[in-house]
Design a protein around this motif. Structure first.
Motif, short mmCIF file in Angstrom:
data_model
loop_
_atom_site.label_atom_id
_atom_site.label_comp_id
_atom_site.label_asym_id
_atom_site.label_seq_id
_atom_site.Cartn_x
_atom_site.Cartn_y
_atom_site.Cartn_z
N PHE A 321 -35.84 83.68 -26.95
CA PHE A 321 -35.13 83.64 -25.67
C PHE A 321 -36.11 83.71 -24.50
CE2 PHE A 321 -32.68 85.12 -22.10
CZ PHE A 321 -31.42 84.54 -22.26
N LYS A 322 -37.07 84.62 -24.61
CA LYS A 322 -38.05 84.79 -23.54
C LYS A 322 -38.94 83.56 -23.41
CE LYS A 322 -41.19 88.23 -21.59
NZ LYS A 322 -41.80 89.58 -21.76
N ALA A 323 -39.28 82.93 -24.54
CA ALA A 323 -40.09 81.71 -24.49
C ALA A 323 -39.35 80.58 -23.77
CB ALA A 323 -40.46 81.27 -25.91
N HIS A 324 -38.03 80.55 -23.91
CA HIS A 324 -37.23 79.49 -23.30
C HIS A 324 -36.88 79.77 -21.84
CE1 HIS A 324 -35.84 76.59 -26.49
NE2 HIS A 324 -36.52 77.46 -27.20
N THR A 325 -36.69 81.03 -21.49
CA THR A 325 -36.19 81.35 -20.15
C THR A 325 -37.19 82.09 -19.28
OG1 THR A 325 -35.27 83.49 -20.84
CG2 THR A 325 -33.86 81.54 -21.11
N GLY A 326 -38.21 82.67 -19.90
CA GLY A 326 -39.20 83.43 -19.14
C GLY A 326 -38.84 84.90 -18.98
N VAL A 327 -37.63 85.28 -19.42
CA VAL A 327 -37.20 86.68 -19.32
C VAL A 327 -36.51 87.08 -20.63
CG1 VAL A 327 -36.91 86.66 -16.82
CG2 VAL A 327 -34.98 86.04 -18.30
N ALA A 328 -36.44 88.38 -20.87
CA ALA A 328 -35.75 88.89 -22.05
C ALA A 328 -34.24 88.81 -21.82
CB ALA A 328 -36.17 90.34 -22.30
N PRO A 329 -33.44 88.83 -22.90
CA PRO A 329 -31.98 88.71 -22.75
C PRO A 329 -31.35 89.74 -21.80
CG PRO A 329 -32.60 88.45 -25.04
CD PRO A 329 -33.84 88.85 -24.32
N LEU A 330 -31.76 91.01 -21.90
CA LEU A 330 -31.18 92.03 -21.03
C LEU A 330 -31.49 91.76 -19.56
CD1 LEU A 330 -31.68 95.38 -22.98
CD2 LEU A 330 -29.52 94.28 -22.37
N GLU A 331 -32.72 91.30 -19.29
CA GLU A 331 -33.10 90.97 -17.92
C GLU A 331 -32.29 89.77 -17.42
OE1 GLU A 331 -35.05 90.98 -14.21
OE2 GLU A 331 -34.67 92.50 -15.75
N TYR A 332 -32.07 88.79 -18.29
CA TYR A 332 -31.26 87.62 -17.92
C TYR A 332 -29.84 88.06 -17.56
CZ TYR A 332 -28.81 83.16 -18.24
OH TYR A 332 -28.04 82.05 -17.96
N ARG A 333 -29.29 88.95 -18.38
CA ARG A 333 -27.93 89.45 -18.10
C ARG A 333 -27.89 90.18 -16.77
NH1 ARG A 333 -24.88 92.42 -22.84
NH2 ARG A 333 -23.76 90.42 -23.00
N ARG A 334 -28.91 90.98 -16.50
CA ARG A 334 -28.95 91.72 -15.23
C ARG A 334 -29.03 90.77 -14.04
NH1 ARG A 334 -32.21 93.39 -11.47
NH2 ARG A 334 -34.02 92.32 -12.37
N ARG A 335 -29.87 89.75 -14.14
CA ARG A 335 -30.06 88.82 -13.03
C ARG A 335 -28.83 87.96 -12.76
NH1 ARG A 335 -36.20 86.29 -13.59
NH2 ARG A 335 -37.32 88.28 -13.57
N THR A 336 -28.06 87.68 -13.81
CA THR A 336 -26.88 86.85 -13.64
C THR A 336 -25.64 87.68 -13.33
OG1 THR A 336 -26.52 86.83 -16.07
CG2 THR A 336 -27.74 84.98 -15.09
N GLY A 337 -25.84 88.99 -13.24
CA GLY A 337 -24.77 89.87 -12.81
C GLY A 337 -23.65 90.05 -13.81
N SER A 338 -24.01 89.88 -15.09
CA SER A 338 -22.98 90.01 -16.12
C SER A 338 -22.77 91.46 -16.52
CB SER A 338 -23.38 89.20 -17.36
OG SER A 338 -23.60 87.86 -16.99
#
Length: 338
Positions: A321-338
């Motif tokens: 996930f981090k290789a594809h998005t640049g961030v870990a899943p939990l960080e992605y969830r935080r940034r997208t406000g989920s």
């Protein structure tokens, strides 16, 4: 974390080894499984595992030939052979190729875990080299959709760091550069992009070496998106439909090649040419896209999402996930406000 690739042509034995590795501890993560040596060789150059567990007798390419090829290409990984033959000559030949362990079937859980434990010291010594290759592969795939100048800058930094290994580990430097060159030449050849206009570098000057690799990389990045937009022949379109319907399952190169009646090497080359991605990369992209959706719209735990989209290991899912998005899943969830 130590990523593991398992190659075994007997399905029930393969399943058993996979389960044993998963039970051996969270530090060992199954990154892939395959049923013959040719598929294993292809997957090694896509997922770059740290540890290979392979049967000695397999179709297409046997385990000894696979290990020999790995040694010839100086790929930094630890290899364990599993054999139904208590044959001194087999074991001797395997050891000459750098095999760490030679285990006899049927393999017991305790025997395998002891072999994995004995491999840890060597795995640790290869960790930094593996990180170089994994980062190189990630930038080649451009999972994050970076601009060309950003990609080239990051690759330049990576290659310069490899060049600096000359004073610390000259053999590591030579091995990594060879892997990068072989990978780039192979990728360009697979998509029908001529690289003959970039003569092989024979200089010992770091500046000339860097210039050579940057020329190959620029060629790849310029050709890659063009090839990715090529019209799909029906066989590849059929494969894509099958993958999109079954990407959460454990799809293998052998299975997909059989579906199209192509050889593994022919299917791999055609798939990359017409989709712009390897099979592993294509499946990972579909899984990560679904994971991103679940992270945005549900409250599932990371481990649950990993399992839903097809990953058996949460740490490995996080790495991809981090290789594809640049961030870990939990960080992605935080940034997208989920």
């Amino acid at each position: 974390m130590y990523t593991v690739l398992i190659a075994e042509n007997e399905p029930w034995v393969l399943k058993g080894i996979v389960e044993m590795v998963k039970s051996a501890g969270e530090e060992f993560q199954v990154a892939g499984e395959c049923s013959n040596g040719k598929e294993a060789w292809s997957m090694i150059q896509e997922v770059w595992p740290m540890l290979l567990i392979t049967d000695i007798m397999m179709p297409e390419l046997d385990g000894l030939s696979l290990i020999k090829r790995i040694a010839e290409h100086r790929i930094p990984l630890v290899s364990v052979i599993i054999s139904g033959y208590d044959n001194f000559q087999y074991a001797q030949k395997a050891m000459s190729y750098g095999v760490s362990e030679y285990l006899l079937k049927p393999v017991e859980f305790e025997t395998l875990t002891e072999a994995l434990s004995r491999s840890k010291e060597k795995l640790e010594s290869l960790k930094d080299l593996n990180d170089y290759i994994v980062k190189f592969q990630s930038l080649l795939d451009n999972n994050q959709g970076l601009a060309l100048d950003t990609l080239m800058h990051k690759q330049s930094q990576l290659i310069q760091s490899v060049l600096r290994l000359n004073t610390l580990n000259k053999n590591a430097r030579i091995g990594l550069l060879n892997i990068m060159e072989t990978k780039l030449r192979s990728l360009l050849s697979d998509i029908g992009a001529a690289s003959g206009d970039i003569p092989k570098n024979i200089s010992n000057d770091d500046g000339a070496i860097l210039k050579y690799y940057m020329a190959l990389l620029e060629k790849w990045y310029l050709e890659y998106p063009v090839m990715g937009k090529a019209s799909l022949p029906e066989a590849i379109a059929q494969s894509c439909r099958h993958i999109e319907a079954n990407y959460k399952s454990n799809l293998t190169l052998t299975e997909m090649a059989n579906l199209t009646n192509f050889s593994i090497s022919h299917f791999s080359a055609l798939f990359k040419k017409h989709t712009g991605s390897s099979l592993v990369g294509y499946i990972n992209r579909l899984r990560i896209d679904e994971a991103k959706k679940l992270l945005r719209t549900t409250s599932y735990a990371i481990s649950e999402i990993a399992e839903i989209v097809g990953y058996t290991s949460s740490p490995y899912f996080t790495r991809v996930f981090k290789a594809h998005t640049g961030v870990a899943p939990l960080e992605y969830r935080r940034r997208t406000g989920s």
